[in-house]
Design a protein around this motif. Structure first.
Motif, PDB file in Angstrom:
ATOM      1  N   THR A 158      -1.919   0.512  -6.686  1.00  0.00           N
ATOM      2  CA  THR A 158      -2.914   1.280  -5.914  1.00  0.00           C
ATOM      3  C   THR A 158      -3.886   0.475  -5.105  1.00  0.00           C
ATOM      4  OG1 THR A 158      -4.677   1.773  -7.379  1.00  0.00           O
ATOM      5  CG2 THR A 158      -2.634   3.312  -7.253  1.00  0.00           C
ATOM      6  N   HIS A 159      -4.393   0.895  -3.980  1.00  0.00           N
ATOM      7  CA  HIS A 159      -5.337   0.228  -3.108  1.00  0.00           C
ATOM      8  C   HIS A 159      -4.754  -1.310  -2.679  1.00  0.00           C
ATOM      9  CE1 HIS A 159      -7.961   2.658  -6.009  1.00  0.00           C
ATOM     10  NE2 HIS A 159      -8.331   2.836  -5.287  1.00  0.00           N
ATOM     11  N   LYS A 160      -3.446  -1.048  -2.519  1.00  0.00           N
ATOM     12  CA  LYS A 160      -2.618  -2.186  -1.722  1.00  0.00           C
ATOM     13  C   LYS A 160      -1.585  -1.545  -1.122  1.00  0.00           C
ATOM     14  CE  LYS A 160      -3.446  -6.332  -4.754  1.00  0.00           C
ATOM     15  NZ  LYS A 160      -2.713  -7.512  -5.552  1.00  0.00           N
ATOM     16  N   ALA A 161      -1.009  -2.308  -0.179  1.00  0.00           N
ATOM     17  CA  ALA A 161      -0.055  -1.762   0.682  1.00  0.00           C
ATOM     18  C   ALA A 161       1.315  -2.073   0.169  1.00  0.00           C
ATOM     19  CB  ALA A 161       0.093  -2.242   2.188  1.00  0.00           C
ATOM     20  N   PHE A 162       2.142  -1.224   0.231  1.00  0.00           N
ATOM     21  CA  PHE A 162       3.789  -1.203  -0.184  1.00  0.00           C
ATOM     22  C   PHE A 162       4.361  -2.286   0.546  1.00  0.00           C
ATOM     23  CE2 PHE A 162       7.666  -0.009  -1.490  1.00  0.00           C
ATOM     24  CZ  PHE A 162       7.531   0.557  -2.834  1.00  0.00           C
ATOM     25  N   HIS A 163       5.092  -3.324   0.103  1.00  0.00           N
ATOM     26  CA  HIS A 163       5.588  -4.375   0.846  1.00  0.00           C
ATOM     27  C   HIS A 163       7.223  -4.838   0.581  1.00  0.00           C
ATOM     28  CE1 HIS A 163       5.365  -7.248  -2.681  1.00  0.00           C
ATOM     29  NE2 HIS A 163       3.899  -6.876  -2.604  1.00  0.00           N
ATOM     30  N   VAL A 164       7.561  -5.644   1.223  1.00  0.00           N
ATOM     31  CA  VAL A 164       9.157  -6.065   0.930  1.00  0.00           C
ATOM     32  C   VAL A 164       9.399  -6.446  -0.260  1.00  0.00           C
ATOM     33  CG1 VAL A 164      11.162  -7.638   1.785  1.00  0.00           C
ATOM     34  CG2 VAL A 164       9.461  -6.596   3.299  1.00  0.00           C
ATOM     35  N   GLY A 165       8.578  -6.940  -1.195  1.00  0.00           N
ATOM     36  CA  GLY A 165       8.838  -7.352  -2.550  1.00  0.00           C
ATOM     37  C   GLY A 165       8.969  -6.305  -3.451  1.00  0.00           C
ATOM     38  N   HIS A 166       8.285  -4.956  -3.074  1.00  0.00           N
ATOM     39  CA  HIS A 166       8.267  -3.944  -3.879  1.00  0.00           C
ATOM     40  C   HIS A 166       9.699  -3.036  -3.376  1.00  0.00           C
ATOM     41  CE1 HIS A 166       3.646  -3.868  -3.652  1.00  0.00           C
ATOM     42  NE2 HIS A 166       4.162  -3.984  -4.875  1.00  0.00           N
ATOM     43  N   LEU A 167      10.190  -3.178  -2.144  1.00  0.00           N
ATOM     44  CA  LEU A 167      11.364  -2.713  -1.866  1.00  0.00           C
ATOM     45  C   LEU A 167      12.544  -3.200  -2.656  1.00  0.00           C
ATOM     46  CD1 LEU A 167      12.984  -0.910   0.181  1.00  0.00           C
ATOM     47  CD2 LEU A 167      13.345  -2.936   1.657  1.00  0.00           C
TER      48      LEU A 167
END
Length: 720
Positions: free
Chosen positions: A136-145
């Motif tokens: 939380t408190h961070k943006a969802f990025h390509v690594g998360h994808l």
């Protein structure tokens, strides 16, 4: 009479026959495709069985013994009456089907079972797949994808293979990153939050905090390095150090505890020098922050260097004069940003408030955490990803500390507090001489938790509350040793399930240069990545539909084209993440991923849409029964039938090895076999028996593609 046996069922028949012959069956029985045009069946090599007997001490000649085993197996299998023909040839058992009969039964089976076609028998095991795990408190990025795609697909595959699966998400909602974000929010943005998409905005706030604090630290290092060079030019001397002995050292050390470790020695010496020069009372150090002393010393340092420069003479000592000139220039260039210098102190003060569970700060944490959770839910909805269980770091922190005490009490961990951490010397516990698992720290010396503290608590929760037999952790490859350590500690702790824990590691995602580049350590946000994929997908759909080869497709209105573009974009993103081995780096290229040719999602989706179009053109509304028993079967039809029959075996293999890649590759082969069939075998213009059979085969292909794409989380559009 022959039956539509699947590959896994054939393996079971071979295993049973070996048991009847008292020949030990290996864990893996390979089956090869019959290499004869237009014929359908499997070839089982017997050389591994013969080699195993020789290795066990039997006096056999491998080639001759392989043929003996093949002959015995062929006799046993043929006597069952399940196959058209079984023969032993040069150490292989060739198992042939009656193509017409098996084709009819296979296609009938697919059309009757529909969405259940390919599903395995219940395994009687519960598996939890833990994936996504964003902070939380961070943006969802390509690594998360990539993480989400792997985890969600594996969960679907395990469920389809017959496991009782639980999809779990473990969110990092506490830690330094949260405090950084809250600091930046309070310092610069309080009251200015947007009305929507607050989660993504909060990620931007964190990124700003990370930059500001990183720049501040770099700035502090620059100042301290400069002061260190001053010391080298004008050392304080041993006499100064002797005069500042006694209790002053203790106070000074306490104040310096927050300084950069590499600069501490030089800074102490410089502080002593200036304290003496300004006749500062010893007890003053305890009443003012270190940052204030640095500020004061930096100013004094410039004045002192200027005095030394004015007193020096290039004629008497040119080298020293030039060195002093350089130091004065550097001092002027650095300056001192008092506000930035204090950022680190402000962060420490906020962290102290958090440790004291300041009610106002906790309330802010809960509010901003929900912003992140809302944003994650939006993204999961877009990806059609749903979790049964949500775990949070904040929920297992305290129980983790209690578990550490238990592990210490049982003699598994060594407690070095307060002078050191709590740790598990894993190799020593296992009696290993060679460094293998090394040592895992499970609690800091000041009793603050680590990832390991919380992961042990979470594992206990999984095993005891959720009755999990297996636990799969989808986490990047950089944590490989860490998870080996965690699993071994769980094993030492007494959890049998630890032997069935698995770390599904994955490599990073890289993008080509340009606005989506991840060079220079920049994070590529999911929203930017998705938007790029969608816009390019829409462009590709419009372009392809204007080409002559797609002229037979019905026209689509704007809404339908938007739907197709969304399906293609999601498919391209997901297939791009799943069609590369998880242990390999992905070099994602939008042009390749969105192509309608080659191993891509649009290629698979178009095969499904083409099946739908053929059935739509047939116009009857009813799928006819296949009549392959009345006609000859073309080679491309046999290849397509065989590809359809392999779904369950590929799902079983993917589940067994935790490899969604196998299903992704299988679907490409299935789509390719269908396109070869479409090219070689007229459907609607064929004579009646062939037309019925081929229409049924098209329907079976559509169903198999749909089932397989669902396992990858990829939409199967009816039109494109």
């Amino acid at each position: 009479m022959t039956t539509a046996l699947r590959q896994d069922q054939i393996i079971q028949r071979v295993r049973q026959a070996l048991e009847e012959l008292s020949i030990p069956a290996p864990a893996n029985i390979p089956l090869n495709k019959i290499p004869f045009s237009g014929m359908w069946g499997f070839a089982a090599p017997c050389f591994p069985l013969a080699a195993a007997e020789k290795k066990a001490g039997r006096d056999v000649q491998v080639g001759a013994r392989a043929q003996e085993i093949a002959e015995a197996l062929a006799q046993s299998l043929e006597s069952s009456g399940e196959f058209a023909k079984v023969e032993a040839v040069k150490g292989y058992v060739n198992i042939f089907f009656d193509v017409g009969q098996v084709a009819d039964q296979l296609v009938d089976s697919v059309l009757q079972e529909e969405e259940a076609y390919g599903r395995g028998e219940a395994k009687g095991e519960r598996v939890m797949i833990e994936y996504s795990q964003p902070n939380t408190h961070k943006a969802f990025h390509v690594g998360h994808l990539r993480n989400v795609c792997l985890g969600d697909s594996l969960a679907a595959i395990l469920d389809f293979a017959g496991f009782d699966t639980i999809k779990a998400n473990y969110l990092g909602d506490i830690g330094l990153h949260v405090i950084k974000c809250l600091w930046c929010y309070l310092r610069f943005h309080q009251g200015n939050e947007p009305d929507k998409e607050r989660g993504r905005w909060l990620g931007d706030v964190y990124a700003q905090a990370d930059t500001l604090l990183g720049d501040a630290n770099a700035y502090r290092d620059q100042v301290l390095a400069f002061l260190g060079r001053v010391l080298q030019e004008e050392p304080a001397g041993a006499e100064v150090r002797r005069q500042l002995a006694g209790r002053f050292f203790d106070r000074l050390e306490e104040a310096l505890a927050q300084a950069d470790a590499a600069a501490r020695h030089d800074l102490m010496t410089l502080l002593r020098h200036f304290f003496l020069r300004q006749k500062i009372e010893f007890n003053e150090i305890a009443h003012r922050p270190l940052a204030d002393w640095i500020w004061r010393i930096h100013q004094e340092c410039g004045e002192w260097l200027q005095e030394l420069l004015e007193q020096s003479s290039p004629e008497n000592d040119e080298a020293r004069h030039l060195a002093l000139e350089a130091l004065v220039r550097e001092w002027r260039e650095i300056g001192l940003d008092r506000e930035a210098w204090g950022y680190a102190r402000e962060l420490r003060q906020l962290f102290h408030r958090w440790e004291q569970r300041d009610p106002e700060l906790v309330a802010l944490w809960k509010k901003t955490r929900q912003w992140s959770l809302d944003d994650f839910e939006r993204i999961y909805g877009q990806l059609d990803v749903h979790f049964e269980e949500w775990f949070y770091e904040s929920d297992v922190e305290e129980s983790g500390k209690e578990i550490v005490d238990e592990i210490v009490a049982r003699g598994i961990a060594t407690d070095q507090r307060p002078n050191g951490p709590v740790l598990v010397e894993i190799d020593k516990q296992l009696g290993l001489d060679k460094p293998t698992y090394r040592t895992l720290v499970i609690l800091r010396s000041d009793n603050t938790s680590l990832y390991s503290t919380k992961d042990l608590a979470l594992a206990k929760l999984k095993f005891e509350k959720h009755k999990v037999d297996r636990s799969v952790y989808v986490v990047d490859v950089g944590q490989s040793l860490y998870f080996q350590q965690i699993f071994k500690v769980l094993e030492l702790w007494g959890f049998e399930q630890a032997r069935q824990c698995f770390h599904l590691a994955y490599e990073i995602v890289r993008l080509p240069s340009g606005k989506m580049s991840s060079r220079a350590g920049e994070v590529v946000f999911y929203d930017d990545f998705f938007q790029e994929a969608y816009l390019k997908a829409r462009e590709n759909v419009d372009k392809k539909r204007s080409e002559e080869q797609f002229a037979e497709l019905p026209d689509l209105d704007r809404r339908q084209r938007d739907e197709v573009a969304l399906a293609v974009a999601l498919g391209a993103m997901k297939y791009g993440m799943l069609s590369v081995d998880n242990n390999k780096q992905i070099n994602f290229d939008f042009e390749s991923a969105l192509s309608f040719e080659g191993q891509t999602a649009p290629y698979l989706q178009y095969a499904h849409a083409r099946c739908c179009r053929i059935l739509e053109k047939a116009g009857s509304g009813q799928i006819p029964r296949p009549r392959y028993g009345e006609t000859s079967v073309e080679e491309s039809e046999v290849n397509l039938l065989e590809a359809i029959s392999n779904l369950s075996s590929e799902v079983e293999r993917a589940a067994r090895e935790y490899k969604p890649l196998y299903v992704a590759t299988y679907l490409y082969k299935l789509a390719k076999s269908f396109n070869d069939f479409y090219r070689d075998c007229p459907v609607l213009k064929a004579e009646e028996a062939r037309r019925d059979s081929r229409l049924a085969l098209v329907a079976a292909t559509r169903q198999t593609l749909s089932n397989g794409l669902k396992l990858l989380g990829i939409p199967a559009p009816d039109y494109m």
